[in-house]
Motif scaffolding. Structure first.
Motif, PDB file in Angstrom:
ATOM      1  N   GLU A  51       2.277   1.921  -3.345  1.00  0.00           N
ATOM      2  CA  GLU A  51       1.288   1.995  -4.419  1.00  0.00           C
ATOM      3  C   GLU A  51       1.424   0.851  -5.426  1.00  0.00           C
ATOM      4  O   GLU A  51       1.371   1.048  -6.639  1.00  0.00           O
ATOM      5  CB  GLU A  51       1.360   3.356  -5.126  1.00  0.00           C
ATOM      6  CG  GLU A  51       1.070   4.523  -4.197  1.00  0.00           C
ATOM      7  CD  GLU A  51       1.099   5.855  -4.925  1.00  0.00           C
ATOM      8  OE1 GLU A  51       1.596   5.902  -6.069  1.00  0.00           O
ATOM      9  OE2 GLU A  51       0.632   6.838  -4.335  1.00  0.00           O
TER      10      GLU A  51
ATOM     11  N   ASP B 277     -13.111   1.972  -8.808  1.00  0.00           N
ATOM     12  CA  ASP B 277     -12.203   3.045  -8.402  1.00  0.00           C
ATOM     13  C   ASP B 277     -11.590   2.773  -7.036  1.00  0.00           C
ATOM     14  O   ASP B 277     -10.530   3.305  -6.707  1.00  0.00           O
ATOM     15  CB  ASP B 277     -12.944   4.387  -8.363  1.00  0.00           C
ATOM     16  CG  ASP B 277     -13.278   4.908  -9.751  1.00  0.00           C
ATOM     17  OD1 ASP B 277     -12.679   4.406 -10.725  1.00  0.00           O
ATOM     18  OD2 ASP B 277     -14.125   5.815  -9.860  1.00  0.00           O
ATOM     19  N   ALA B 278     -12.272   1.998  -6.209  1.00  0.00           N
ATOM     20  CA  ALA B 278     -11.779   1.701  -4.867  1.00  0.00           C
ATOM     21  C   ALA B 278     -12.503   0.465  -4.349  1.00  0.00           C
ATOM     22  O   ALA B 278     -13.519   0.050  -4.897  1.00  0.00           O
ATOM     23  CB  ALA B 278     -12.016   2.889  -3.929  1.00  0.00           C
ATOM     24  N   THR B 279     -11.951  -0.105  -3.284  1.00  0.00           N
ATOM     25  CA  THR B 279     -12.585  -1.230  -2.614  1.00  0.00           C
ATOM     26  C   THR B 279     -12.748  -0.893  -1.139  1.00  0.00           C
ATOM     27  O   THR B 279     -11.810  -0.417  -0.495  1.00  0.00           O
ATOM     28  CB  THR B 279     -11.756  -2.517  -2.751  1.00  0.00           C
ATOM     29  OG1 THR B 279     -11.638  -2.857  -4.131  1.00  0.00           O
ATOM     30  CG2 THR B 279     -12.420  -3.675  -2.010  1.00  0.00           C
TER      31      THR B 279
ATOM     32  N   CYS C 234     -17.343   1.983  -6.505  1.00  0.00           N
ATOM     33  CA  CYS C 234     -16.494   1.226  -5.581  1.00  0.00           C
ATOM     34  C   CYS C 234     -17.046  -0.175  -5.377  1.00  0.00           C
ATOM     35  O   CYS C 234     -18.256  -0.397  -5.436  1.00  0.00           O
ATOM     36  CB  CYS C 234     -16.438   1.930  -4.214  1.00  0.00           C
ATOM     37  SG  CYS C 234     -15.622   3.525  -4.229  1.00  0.00           S
TER      38      CYS C 234
ATOM     39  N   GLU D  37      -9.231   0.391   0.362  1.00  0.00           N
ATOM     40  CA  GLU D  37      -8.896   1.774   0.684  1.00  0.00           C
ATOM     41  C   GLU D  37      -9.294   2.119   2.113  1.00  0.00           C
ATOM     42  O   GLU D  37      -8.773   3.070   2.698  1.00  0.00           O
ATOM     43  CB  GLU D  37      -9.598   2.728  -0.285  1.00  0.00           C
ATOM     44  CG  GLU D  37      -8.868   2.945  -1.594  1.00  0.00           C
ATOM     45  CD  GLU D  37      -8.750   1.670  -2.427  1.00  0.00           C
ATOM     46  OE1 GLU D  37      -7.765   1.550  -3.164  1.00  0.00           O
ATOM     47  OE2 GLU D  37      -9.644   0.794  -2.341  1.00  0.00           O
TER      48      GLU D  37
ATOM     49  N   ARG E 183       0.833  -1.214   0.000  1.00  0.00           N
ATOM     50  CA  ARG E 183       0.000   0.000   0.000  1.00  0.00           C
ATOM     51  C   ARG E 183       0.861   1.255   0.000  1.00  0.00           C
ATOM     52  O   ARG E 183       0.602   2.213  -0.713  1.00  0.00           O
ATOM     53  CB  ARG E 183      -0.926  -0.001   1.219  1.00  0.00           C
ATOM     54  CG  ARG E 183      -2.129  -0.913   1.108  1.00  0.00           C
ATOM     55  CD  ARG E 183      -3.203  -0.534   2.123  1.00  0.00           C
ATOM     56  NE  ARG E 183      -2.639  -0.362   3.458  1.00  0.00           N
ATOM     57  CZ  ARG E 183      -2.459  -1.363   4.324  1.00  0.00           C
ATOM     58  NH1 ARG E 183      -2.796  -2.588   3.991  1.00  0.00           N
ATOM     59  NH2 ARG E 183      -1.939  -1.121   5.508  1.00  0.00           N
TER      60      ARG E 183
ATOM     61  N   LEU F 264     -14.214   7.710   2.466  1.00  0.00           N
ATOM     62  CA  LEU F 264     -13.515   8.049   1.226  1.00  0.00           C
ATOM     63  C   LEU F 264     -13.160   9.526   1.097  1.00  0.00           C
ATOM     64  O   LEU F 264     -12.192   9.874   0.409  1.00  0.00           O
ATOM     65  CB  LEU F 264     -14.360   7.640   0.013  1.00  0.00           C
ATOM     66  CG  LEU F 264     -14.657   6.148  -0.137  1.00  0.00           C
ATOM     67  CD1 LEU F 264     -15.493   5.904  -1.391  1.00  0.00           C
ATOM     68  CD2 LEU F 264     -13.374   5.320  -0.184  1.00  0.00           C
TER      69      LEU F 264
ATOM     70  N   ARG G 130      -7.753   4.716   8.632  1.00  0.00           N
ATOM     71  CA  ARG G 130      -8.580   4.500   7.433  1.00  0.00           C
ATOM     72  C   ARG G 130      -9.796   3.620   7.755  1.00  0.00           C
ATOM     73  O   ARG G 130     -10.014   2.589   7.127  1.00  0.00           O
ATOM     74  CB  ARG G 130      -7.755   3.839   6.322  1.00  0.00           C
ATOM     75  CG  ARG G 130      -6.550   4.615   5.847  1.00  0.00           C
ATOM     76  CD  ARG G 130      -5.706   3.813   4.858  1.00  0.00           C
ATOM     77  NE  ARG G 130      -5.253   2.560   5.446  1.00  0.00           N
ATOM     78  CZ  ARG G 130      -5.643   1.356   5.058  1.00  0.00           C
ATOM     79  NH1 ARG G 130      -6.496   1.216   4.057  1.00  0.00           N
ATOM     80  NH2 ARG G 130      -5.172   0.263   5.647  1.00  0.00           N
TER      81      ARG G 130
END
Length: 336
Positions: A48, A63-65, A101, A126, A45, A312, A149
């Motif tokens: 990246e 776009d994200a999980t 997502c 994410e 992470r 997010l 997060r």
């Protein structure tokens, strides 16, 4: 190290392990220890590593999980079969879909700070939504300083450092109890788990409402019950066995209310003529019960949107907790 240049070989060098170990760790292979997996996921992470390109674990082009994790049950926390949590998951899923997502529901059920840290580290998501605090309030406070997060569905508690989204449980408990008192009910039972954070606040609202109208808080009228129909039935049967007289009942959830109505009917008690009943949640079956269930409504769709947006859109550690308003829904089970 840039996103495009990060390779398995780079992660292997950083972690001091072989490329094959990195590959197995990123695919959650059982041959790799949990500690090694956590270290490799953390490096991936931070640098990246392009998970989507190399790892076909999620559907196309998200776009994200977002990962959803339920702590080991205390009260209702962690019970994914609970109708309200199913509606909450739907709310999260719809909100995530609007943001392009994916949502991943984990099998993991954390019971300690180390478990929470593992849930954060061994994931390419994410962020993480935890469904309830269970007994992990202090552990979540510690986690905030290490990896913020995440967001929690549940009660806002004293000295809380993490972000939570939940309903105004105190007001919900007050509204339910005051409505029964206005109907002339004098001996009102509270049925539910008074130790779980959200139910504890509903119970406090119940006590405050009794005090405000001059009704005594009788310990015989406070009956523990888990968030299950069978547990509620047994709890009401226990009241009858002890000879406790009552004419109103506030349940900590709609499931508990449904179990209470079943037990009342089995004992020849009419709802609402003899006992008025109010639940909590306003899950979809509440309006179709017999009699239709009066309840305190929580907005699961709005809750899902808030959980996703706070996860997010907020700066790390910057999201503030939020309470959703509750509404009293009057149907047949309370009589008016």
């Amino acid at each position: 190290m840039s996103h495009k240049l990060t390779r398995l070989e780079d992660l292997a060098t950083l972690a001091g392990v072989s490329v094959s170990t990195v590959s197995r760790a990123l695919n959650d292979h059982p041959a790799v220890s949990a500690r090694t997996k956590q270290a490799i996921w953390k490096l991936a992470r931070e640098h990246e590593y392009p998970f989507r390109h190399y790892m076909p674990a999620g559907p196309i082009g998200a776009d994200a999980t977002i990962c959803v994790v339920a702590p080991t049950p205390q009260g209702r926390d962690g019970r994914l079969s609970d109708p309200f949590f199913l509606e909450l998951l739907a709310g999260v899923g719809e909100a995530a879909r609007e943001r392009d997502c994916d949502v991943m529901v984990s099998h993991f059920a954390p019971t300690s700070f180390d478990d929470l840290a593992a849930a954060m580290n061994t994931s390419r998501a994410e962020g993480v939504i935890f469904l309830g605090q269970s007994s992990l309030h202090q552990a979540f406070n510690r986690l905030t300083a290490i990896d913020p997060r995440f967001v929690v569905w549940g009660a806002e508690l004293p000295a809380q450092d993490y972000c939570s989204v939940g309903s105004d449980n105190l007001m919900g408990g007050r509204r339910a109890t005051l409505h029964l008192a206005r109907l002339g009910r004098k001996r009102i039972v509270f049925l539910g788990d008074t130790e779980a954070p959200e139910a504890m606040q509903r119970h406090r609202g119940y006590l405050e409402a009794l005090a405000s109208v001059g009704l005594p808080a009788d310990e015989d009228l406070i009956q523990p019950a888990h968030f299950e129909v069978e547990s509620a039935e047994s709890a009401v049967d226990a009241l009858f066995h002890k000879g406790v007289a009552f004419d109103g009942l506030v349940a900590a959830s709609d499931l508990i209310a449904l179990g209470a109505i079943r037990a009342l009917d089995r004992n020849g008690i009419r709802v609402p003529q003899d006992v008025s009943v109010i639940g909590y949640d306003d899950v979809s079956f509440a309006r179709y019960a017999t009699p239709a269930l009066s309840t305190i409504a929580q907005d699961a769709a709005k809750a899902g949107r808030l959980l996703v947006s706070k996860l997010l859109d907020s700066a790390p550690g910057g999201a503030r907790s939020e309470r959703l308003p509750t509404d009293l829904i009057v149907r047949e089970s309370c009589g008016a």
